[in-house]
Design an enzyme around this catalytic site. Structure first.
Site, PDB file in Angstrom:
ATOM      1  CB  SER A 199      -0.857   0.083   1.287  1.00 58.07           C
ATOM      2  OG  SER A 199      -1.931  -1.045   1.205  1.00 58.07           O
ATOM      3  CD  GLU A 249      -5.386   2.066  -6.058  1.00 58.38           C
ATOM      4  OE1 GLU A 249      -5.848   3.326  -6.220  1.00 58.38           O
ATOM      5  OE2 GLU A 249      -4.525   1.814  -5.159  1.00 58.38           O
ATOM      6  CG  HIS A 263      -3.211  -1.469  -3.486  1.00 61.93           C
ATOM      7  ND1 HIS A 263      -3.888  -0.181  -3.358  1.00 61.93           N
ATOM      8  CD2 HIS A 263      -2.743  -1.789  -2.327  1.00 61.93           C
ATOM      9  CE1 HIS A 263      -4.049   0.057  -2.040  1.00 61.93           C
ATOM     10  NE2 HIS A 263      -3.430  -0.900  -1.376  1.00 61.93           N
ATOM     11  CG  ASN A 301      -4.652   4.362   0.669  1.00 62.12           C
ATOM     12  OD1 ASN A 301      -5.734   4.525   0.659  1.00 62.12           O
ATOM     13  ND2 ASN A 301      -3.847   3.561   0.627  1.00 62.12           N
TER      14      ASN A 301
HETATM   15  P1  NAD Z   1      -0.515  -9.694   7.693  1.00 61.57           P
HETATM   16  O1  NAD Z   1       0.230  -9.284   8.716  1.00 61.57           O
HETATM   17  O2  NAD Z   1      -2.062  -9.826   7.769  1.00 61.57           O
HETATM   18  O3  NAD Z   1      -0.071 -10.682   6.917  1.00 61.57           O
HETATM   19  C1  NAD Z   1       1.370 -10.857   6.409  1.00 61.57           C
HETATM   20  C2  NAD Z   1       1.732 -12.492   6.183  1.00 61.57           C
HETATM   21  O4  NAD Z   1       3.216 -12.399   5.406  1.00 61.57           O
HETATM   22  C3  NAD Z   1       1.936 -12.625   7.584  1.00 61.57           C
HETATM   23  O5  NAD Z   1       1.136 -14.032   7.746  1.00 61.57           O
HETATM   24  C4  NAD Z   1       3.572 -13.094   7.676  1.00 61.57           C
HETATM   25  O6  NAD Z   1       3.762 -14.408   8.336  1.00 61.57           O
HETATM   26  C5  NAD Z   1       3.815 -13.368   6.110  1.00 61.57           C
HETATM   27  N1  NAD Z   1       5.146 -13.182   5.782  1.00 61.57           N
HETATM   28  C6  NAD Z   1       6.020 -12.381   6.254  1.00 61.57           C
HETATM   29  N2  NAD Z   1       7.215 -12.544   5.565  1.00 61.57           N
HETATM   30  C7  NAD Z   1       7.093 -13.439   4.441  1.00 61.57           C
HETATM   31  C8  NAD Z   1       7.852 -14.208   3.542  1.00 61.57           C
HETATM   32  N3  NAD Z   1       9.018 -13.849   3.397  1.00 61.57           N
HETATM   33  N4  NAD Z   1       7.335 -15.019   2.913  1.00 61.57           N
HETATM   34  C9  NAD Z   1       5.980 -15.546   2.878  1.00 61.57           C
HETATM   35  N5  NAD Z   1       5.105 -14.833   3.757  1.00 61.57           N
HETATM   36  C10 NAD Z   1       5.676 -13.941   4.829  1.00 61.57           C
HETATM   37  O7  NAD Z   1      -0.571  -8.229   6.290  1.00 61.57           O
HETATM   38  P2  NAD Z   1      -1.551  -7.845   5.545  1.00 61.57           P
HETATM   39  O8  NAD Z   1      -2.629  -7.015   6.254  1.00 61.57           O
HETATM   40  O9  NAD Z   1      -2.214  -9.001   4.722  1.00 61.57           O
HETATM   41  O10 NAD Z   1      -0.771  -7.074   4.502  1.00 61.57           O
HETATM   42  C11 NAD Z   1      -0.107  -7.494   3.488  1.00 61.57           C
HETATM   43  C12 NAD Z   1       0.365  -6.456   2.353  1.00 61.57           C
HETATM   44  O11 NAD Z   1      -0.569  -6.011   1.600  1.00 61.57           O
HETATM   45  C13 NAD Z   1       1.198  -5.390   2.748  1.00 61.57           C
HETATM   46  O12 NAD Z   1       2.356  -4.919   1.946  1.00 61.57           O
HETATM   47  C14 NAD Z   1       0.161  -4.219   2.836  1.00 61.57           C
HETATM   48  O13 NAD Z   1       0.686  -3.046   2.643  1.00 61.57           O
HETATM   49  C15 NAD Z   1      -0.834  -4.772   1.885  1.00 61.57           C
HETATM   50  N6  NAD Z   1      -2.049  -4.184   2.053  1.00 61.57           N
HETATM   51  C16 NAD Z   1      -2.895  -4.114   3.166  1.00 61.57           C
HETATM   52  C17 NAD Z   1      -4.275  -3.907   3.093  1.00 61.57           C
HETATM   53  C18 NAD Z   1      -4.960  -4.113   4.380  1.00 61.57           C
HETATM   54  O14 NAD Z   1      -6.284  -3.457   4.484  1.00 61.57           O
HETATM   55  N7  NAD Z   1      -4.673  -4.564   5.346  1.00 61.57           N
HETATM   56  C19 NAD Z   1      -4.703  -3.172   1.896  1.00 61.57           C
HETATM   57  C20 NAD Z   1      -4.108  -3.477   0.728  1.00 61.57           C
HETATM   58  C21 NAD Z   1      -2.720  -3.668   0.923  1.00 61.57           C
END
Ligand code: NAD
Length: 284
Positions: free
Chosen positions: A120, A153, A141, A191
Protein backbone atom coordinates in the site's frame (compact mmCIF):
# COMPACT_ATOMS: atom_id res chain seq x y z
CA UNK A 1 -4.76 -14.05 -24.51
CA UNK A 2 -3.41 -14.25 -20.97
CA UNK A 3 -0.65 -16.77 -20.30
CA UNK A 4 -1.43 -16.82 -16.59
CA UNK A 5 -2.47 -20.30 -15.41
CA UNK A 6 -0.80 -20.79 -12.04
CA UNK A 7 -0.75 -17.99 -9.49
CA UNK A 8 1.62 -17.78 -6.53
CA UNK A 9 0.72 -15.76 -3.46
CA UNK A 10 3.35 -14.92 -0.83
CA UNK A 11 1.93 -14.29 2.63
CA UNK A 12 -1.28 -15.93 3.89
CA UNK A 13 -2.30 -13.00 6.14
CA UNK A 14 -5.39 -10.83 5.77
CA UNK A 15 -4.68 -9.84 2.15
CA UNK A 16 -2.76 -12.91 0.95
CA UNK A 17 -5.44 -15.40 1.92
CA UNK A 18 -8.11 -13.20 0.31
CA UNK A 19 -6.11 -12.99 -2.92
CA UNK A 20 -5.50 -16.77 -2.94
CA UNK A 21 -9.22 -17.44 -2.38
CA UNK A 22 -10.24 -15.03 -5.13
CA UNK A 23 -7.77 -16.46 -7.67
CA UNK A 24 -8.78 -20.08 -6.89
CA UNK A 25 -12.47 -19.11 -7.12
CA UNK A 26 -11.78 -17.79 -10.63
CA UNK A 27 -10.32 -21.17 -11.62
CA UNK A 28 -6.58 -20.56 -11.25
CA UNK A 29 -4.28 -23.08 -9.59
CA UNK A 30 -2.82 -21.28 -6.59
CA UNK A 31 0.34 -21.85 -4.58
CA UNK A 32 0.10 -20.04 -1.25
CA UNK A 33 3.48 -19.57 0.42
CA UNK A 34 4.20 -18.62 4.05
CA UNK A 35 7.28 -18.36 6.25
CA UNK A 36 6.01 -20.95 8.73
CA UNK A 37 3.31 -23.59 9.11
CA UNK A 38 1.26 -21.77 11.78
CA UNK A 39 0.43 -18.64 9.70
CA UNK A 40 -0.11 -20.88 6.67
CA UNK A 41 -2.68 -23.00 8.52
CA UNK A 42 -4.36 -19.82 9.84
CA UNK A 43 -4.59 -18.48 6.28
CA UNK A 44 -6.01 -21.74 4.89
CA UNK A 45 -8.54 -21.93 7.74
CA UNK A 46 -9.61 -18.38 7.05
CA UNK A 47 -10.19 -19.23 3.35
CA UNK A 48 -12.26 -22.28 4.32
CA UNK A 49 -14.33 -20.18 6.74
CA UNK A 50 -14.95 -17.47 4.16
CA UNK A 51 -16.03 -20.01 1.50
CA UNK A 52 -18.29 -21.77 4.03
CA UNK A 53 -20.11 -18.48 4.58
CA UNK A 54 -20.81 -18.25 0.82
CA UNK A 55 -22.12 -21.86 0.93
CA UNK A 56 -24.36 -21.09 3.95
CA UNK A 57 -25.82 -18.10 2.13
CA UNK A 58 -26.57 -20.30 -0.89
CA UNK A 59 -24.16 -18.36 -3.10
CA UNK A 60 -21.72 -21.25 -3.67
CA UNK A 61 -22.49 -24.96 -4.14
CA UNK A 62 -20.62 -27.28 -1.75
CA UNK A 63 -18.85 -29.14 -4.60
CA UNK A 64 -17.55 -25.85 -6.03
CA UNK A 65 -16.34 -24.81 -2.59
CA UNK A 66 -14.43 -28.11 -2.35
CA UNK A 67 -12.97 -27.62 -5.84
CA UNK A 68 -11.75 -24.11 -4.90
CA UNK A 69 -10.07 -25.42 -1.75
CA UNK A 70 -8.54 -28.22 -3.86
CA UNK A 71 -6.95 -25.69 -6.21
CA UNK A 72 -4.98 -24.03 -3.38
CA UNK A 73 -1.70 -25.65 -2.44
CA UNK A 74 -0.19 -24.32 0.78
CA UNK A 75 3.56 -24.41 1.26
CA UNK A 76 6.43 -23.02 3.30
CA UNK A 77 8.97 -23.74 0.52
CA UNK A 78 9.60 -20.90 -1.90
CA UNK A 79 10.78 -23.46 -4.51
CA UNK A 80 7.12 -24.56 -4.88
CA UNK A 81 6.43 -21.23 -6.63
CA UNK A 82 8.79 -22.16 -9.48
CA UNK A 83 6.10 -22.90 -12.08
CA UNK A 84 3.92 -19.88 -11.36
CA UNK A 85 3.17 -17.48 -14.23
CA UNK A 86 2.29 -14.70 -11.80
CA UNK A 87 3.38 -14.25 -8.19
CA UNK A 88 1.65 -11.71 -5.97
CA UNK A 89 3.61 -10.66 -2.91
CA UNK A 90 1.41 -9.83 0.12
CA UNK A 91 3.87 -10.22 2.99
CA UNK A 92 4.49 -7.85 5.89
CA UNK A 93 4.98 -4.17 5.01
CA UNK A 94 8.75 -4.27 5.52
CA UNK A 95 10.97 -3.07 2.66
CA UNK A 96 13.94 -5.33 3.41
CA UNK A 97 11.74 -8.45 3.63
CA UNK A 98 10.03 -7.53 0.36
CA UNK A 99 13.30 -6.77 -1.48
CA UNK A 100 14.85 -10.05 -0.36
CA UNK A 101 11.75 -11.97 -1.50
CA UNK A 102 11.69 -10.22 -4.89
CA UNK A 103 15.33 -11.15 -5.48
CA UNK A 104 14.67 -14.80 -4.66
CA UNK A 105 11.54 -14.90 -6.84
CA UNK A 106 13.43 -13.38 -9.76
CA UNK A 107 16.07 -16.11 -9.55
CA UNK A 108 13.46 -18.86 -9.24
CA UNK A 109 10.74 -17.99 -11.75
CA UNK A 110 10.62 -18.51 -15.53
CA UNK A 111 11.50 -15.41 -17.59
CA UNK A 112 7.88 -14.85 -18.70
CA UNK A 113 6.55 -14.75 -15.12
CA UNK A 114 5.19 -11.49 -13.70
CA UNK A 115 5.99 -10.47 -10.12
CA UNK A 116 3.56 -8.11 -8.38
CA UNK A 117 3.40 -6.47 -5.00
CA UNK A 118 0.25 -5.70 -3.05
CA UNK A 119 2.06 -3.00 -1.06
CA UNK A 120 0.00 0.00 0.00
CA UNK A 121 2.90 2.35 0.53
CA UNK A 122 6.24 1.36 -0.98
CA UNK A 123 7.74 2.45 -4.26
CA UNK A 124 7.17 -0.46 -6.64
CA UNK A 125 10.24 0.44 -8.70
CA UNK A 126 12.43 -0.06 -5.63
CA UNK A 127 11.29 -3.68 -5.52
CA UNK A 128 11.51 -4.05 -9.31
CA UNK A 129 15.11 -2.82 -9.20
CA UNK A 130 16.15 -5.86 -7.16
CA UNK A 131 15.21 -8.08 -10.14
CA UNK A 132 16.53 -8.57 -13.68
CA UNK A 133 12.99 -8.22 -15.05
CA UNK A 134 11.73 -4.75 -14.02
CA UNK A 135 9.58 -4.75 -17.20
CA UNK A 136 7.62 -7.70 -15.69
CA UNK A 137 7.12 -6.12 -12.25
CA UNK A 138 4.08 -4.05 -11.24
CA UNK A 139 1.84 -3.26 -8.31
CA UNK A 140 -1.45 -5.14 -7.96
CA UNK A 141 -3.19 -3.41 -5.10
CA UNK A 142 -6.27 -5.21 -3.76
CA UNK A 143 -8.73 -3.91 -1.17
CA UNK A 144 -9.90 -5.54 2.03
CA UNK A 145 -11.94 -7.83 2.10
CA UNK A 146 -10.47 -9.06 -1.18
CA UNK A 147 -13.25 -11.54 -2.14
CA UNK A 148 -15.83 -8.72 -1.85
CA UNK A 149 -14.15 -5.48 -2.93
CA UNK A 150 -14.35 -4.90 -6.69
CA UNK A 151 -11.38 -2.60 -7.21
CA UNK A 152 -7.80 -3.49 -8.10
CA UNK A 153 -5.22 -0.77 -8.70
CA UNK A 154 -2.70 -1.86 -11.34
CA UNK A 155 0.46 0.13 -10.66
CA UNK A 156 2.79 0.91 -13.52
CA UNK A 157 6.39 1.82 -12.71
CA UNK A 158 8.63 3.71 -15.10
CA UNK A 159 9.94 0.30 -16.22
CA UNK A 160 6.73 -1.77 -16.51
CA UNK A 161 5.91 -2.59 -20.13
CA UNK A 162 2.45 -2.36 -21.71
CA UNK A 163 2.21 -6.13 -22.32
CA UNK A 164 2.63 -6.68 -18.56
CA UNK A 165 -0.12 -4.15 -17.82
CA UNK A 166 -2.39 -5.78 -20.43
CA UNK A 167 -1.91 -9.22 -18.85
CA UNK A 168 -2.64 -7.84 -15.38
CA UNK A 169 -5.77 -6.09 -16.62
CA UNK A 170 -6.98 -9.36 -18.18
CA UNK A 171 -6.13 -11.22 -14.97
CA UNK A 172 -8.00 -8.74 -12.77
CA UNK A 173 -11.08 -9.00 -15.00
CA UNK A 174 -10.96 -12.81 -14.86
CA UNK A 175 -11.07 -12.44 -11.07
CA UNK A 176 -14.28 -10.44 -11.50
CA UNK A 177 -12.53 -7.22 -10.44
CA UNK A 178 -12.43 -3.78 -12.01
CA UNK A 179 -8.86 -2.60 -12.63
CA UNK A 180 -7.72 1.02 -12.71
CA UNK A 181 -4.26 2.14 -13.76
CA UNK A 182 -2.14 4.18 -11.36
CA UNK A 183 1.37 5.58 -11.51
CA UNK A 184 3.95 4.42 -8.97
CA UNK A 185 3.58 7.24 -6.42
CA UNK A 186 2.60 6.85 -2.75
CA UNK A 187 -1.07 6.15 -2.18
CA UNK A 188 -1.75 5.33 -5.84
CA UNK A 189 -5.24 6.69 -6.66
CA UNK A 190 -7.47 5.71 -3.73
CA UNK A 191 -5.23 6.52 -0.78
CA UNK A 192 -3.91 9.65 -2.49
CA UNK A 193 -7.43 11.05 -2.25
CA UNK A 194 -8.67 9.23 0.85
CA UNK A 195 -5.79 9.96 3.25
CA UNK A 196 -5.93 13.80 3.00
CA UNK A 197 -9.72 13.58 3.49
CA UNK A 198 -9.34 11.44 6.64
CA UNK A 199 -6.59 13.68 8.02
CA UNK A 200 -8.70 16.78 7.41
CA UNK A 201 -11.62 15.19 9.28
CA UNK A 202 -9.30 14.71 12.28
CA UNK A 203 -8.20 18.36 12.00
CA UNK A 204 -11.84 19.47 12.01
CA UNK A 205 -12.59 17.36 15.08
CA UNK A 206 -9.40 18.47 16.82
CA UNK A 207 -10.27 22.12 16.11
CA UNK A 208 -13.74 21.74 17.65
CA UNK A 209 -15.75 22.13 14.45
CA UNK A 210 -18.31 19.53 15.54
CA UNK A 211 -18.65 16.38 17.63
CA UNK A 212 -17.27 13.16 16.15
CA UNK A 213 -20.81 11.81 15.81
CA UNK A 214 -21.91 14.89 13.87
CA UNK A 215 -18.85 14.86 11.59
CA UNK A 216 -19.62 11.24 10.72
CA UNK A 217 -23.36 11.84 10.38
CA UNK A 218 -22.68 14.86 8.17
CA UNK A 219 -20.60 12.92 5.67
CA UNK A 220 -22.91 9.89 5.69
CA UNK A 221 -26.16 11.75 5.21
CA UNK A 222 -24.79 14.71 3.28
CA UNK A 223 -22.61 12.79 0.84
CA UNK A 224 -24.11 9.30 0.89
CA UNK A 225 -20.90 7.72 2.20
CA UNK A 226 -21.48 4.36 3.94
CA UNK A 227 -19.20 5.39 6.83
CA UNK A 228 -18.19 8.73 8.28
CA UNK A 229 -14.46 9.61 8.22
CA UNK A 230 -13.82 8.97 11.92
CA UNK A 231 -15.63 5.62 11.80
CA UNK A 232 -13.63 4.76 8.69
CA UNK A 233 -10.38 5.69 10.46
CA UNK A 234 -11.25 3.25 13.26
CA UNK A 235 -11.98 0.58 10.65
CA UNK A 236 -8.78 1.09 8.62
CA UNK A 237 -6.62 1.47 11.74
CA UNK A 238 -5.16 4.74 13.04
CA UNK A 239 -1.65 3.26 13.07
CA UNK A 240 -1.94 2.22 9.41
CA UNK A 241 -3.30 5.64 8.43
CA UNK A 242 -0.52 7.42 10.34
CA UNK A 243 2.10 5.25 8.67
CA UNK A 244 0.77 5.83 5.15
CA UNK A 245 0.38 9.58 5.82
CA UNK A 246 4.03 9.80 6.87
CA UNK A 247 5.19 8.09 3.68
CA UNK A 248 2.98 10.33 1.53
CA UNK A 249 4.13 13.48 3.33
CA UNK A 250 7.77 12.49 2.94
CA UNK A 251 7.31 12.13 -0.82
CA UNK A 252 5.08 15.13 -1.62
CA UNK A 253 5.78 17.55 1.28
CA UNK A 254 2.15 18.56 0.95
CA UNK A 255 0.71 19.91 4.26
CA UNK A 256 -2.59 18.15 3.41
CA UNK A 257 -0.73 14.88 3.99
CA UNK A 258 0.86 15.85 7.32
CA UNK A 259 -0.49 13.85 10.26
CA UNK A 260 -2.42 16.06 12.73
CA UNK A 261 -1.10 16.05 16.33
CA UNK A 262 -4.19 14.21 17.62
CA UNK A 263 -3.59 11.29 15.25
CA UNK A 264 -0.01 10.93 16.45
CA UNK A 265 -1.10 11.03 20.08
CA UNK A 266 -3.86 8.47 19.60
CA UNK A 267 -1.40 6.11 17.92
CA UNK A 268 1.11 6.64 20.75
CA UNK A 269 -1.65 5.87 23.25
CA UNK A 270 -2.41 2.58 21.47
CA UNK A 271 -5.84 3.77 20.30
CA UNK A 272 -5.57 2.11 16.89
CA UNK A 273 -9.30 1.77 16.24
CA UNK A 274 -11.46 -1.36 16.12
CA UNK A 275 -8.55 -3.79 16.28
CA UNK A 276 -7.33 -2.36 19.63
CA UNK A 277 -10.83 -1.95 21.07
CA UNK A 278 -10.61 1.85 21.10
CA UNK A 279 -10.13 4.61 18.54
CA UNK A 280 -12.43 7.57 18.05
CA UNK A 281 -15.13 5.21 19.31
CA UNK A 282 -15.18 2.46 21.92
CA UNK A 283 -15.42 -1.20 20.79
CA UNK A 284 -14.87 -2.96 24.10
P1 NAD B 1 -0.64 -9.50 7.51
O1 NAD B 1 0.26 -9.12 8.61
O2 NAD B 1 -2.05 -9.90 7.81
O3 NAD B 1 0.03 -10.75 6.72
C1 NAD B 1 1.36 -10.78 6.31
C2 NAD B 1 1.79 -12.26 6.28
O4 NAD B 1 3.04 -12.35 5.59
C3 NAD B 1 2.01 -12.88 7.66
O5 NAD B 1 1.16 -14.01 7.78
C4 NAD B 1 3.49 -13.27 7.66
O6 NAD B 1 3.74 -14.51 8.34
C5 NAD B 1 3.76 -13.42 6.17
N1 NAD B 1 5.17 -13.29 5.77
C6 NAD B 1 6.12 -12.48 6.26
N2 NAD B 1 7.28 -12.65 5.59
C7 NAD B 1 7.04 -13.59 4.63
C8 NAD B 1 7.84 -14.18 3.60
N3 NAD B 1 9.10 -13.83 3.41
N4 NAD B 1 7.27 -15.10 2.79
C9 NAD B 1 5.98 -15.46 2.97
N5 NAD B 1 5.16 -14.93 3.92
C10 NAD B 1 5.70 -14.00 4.74
O7 NAD B 1 -0.58 -8.31 6.46
P2 NAD B 1 -1.70 -7.82 5.40
O8 NAD B 1 -2.62 -6.85 6.04
O9 NAD B 1 -2.24 -9.02 4.70
O10 NAD B 1 -0.78 -6.96 4.40
C11 NAD B 1 0.06 -7.58 3.46
C12 NAD B 1 0.43 -6.58 2.37
O11 NAD B 1 -0.76 -6.09 1.76
C13 NAD B 1 1.20 -5.33 2.87
O12 NAD B 1 2.17 -5.00 1.90
C14 NAD B 1 0.12 -4.26 2.94
O13 NAD B 1 0.63 -2.95 2.70
C15 NAD B 1 -0.78 -4.66 1.78
N6 NAD B 1 -2.17 -4.20 1.87
C16 NAD B 1 -2.86 -4.30 3.05
C17 NAD B 1 -4.20 -3.90 3.08
C18 NAD B 1 -5.01 -4.05 4.35
O14 NAD B 1 -6.14 -3.51 4.40
N7 NAD B 1 -4.52 -4.74 5.37
C19 NAD B 1 -4.84 -3.40 1.93
C20 NAD B 1 -4.11 -3.34 0.73
C21 NAD B 1 -2.78 -3.75 0.72
Amino acid sequence: MSKIRTVGVCGAGLMGNGIAQTAASAGFDVVLMEVADAPLQRGLASIAKSLDKFVEKGKLPQNERDAIVGRIKGTTAIADLKHCDLVIEAIVENPEAKKSLFKQLDELLAPHAIICTNTSSFCVIELAATTKRPNRVAGLHFFNPVPIMKLVEVVRTIATTQDTIDELYAFAKTLGKEPILAQDTPGFVVNRLLIPYLLYAIRCYEGGLASKEDIDKGMKLGCGYPMGPLELLDFVGLDTTYYIAQIMFEEFKDPMMAAPPLLKRMVLAGRHGRKSGKGFYDYE
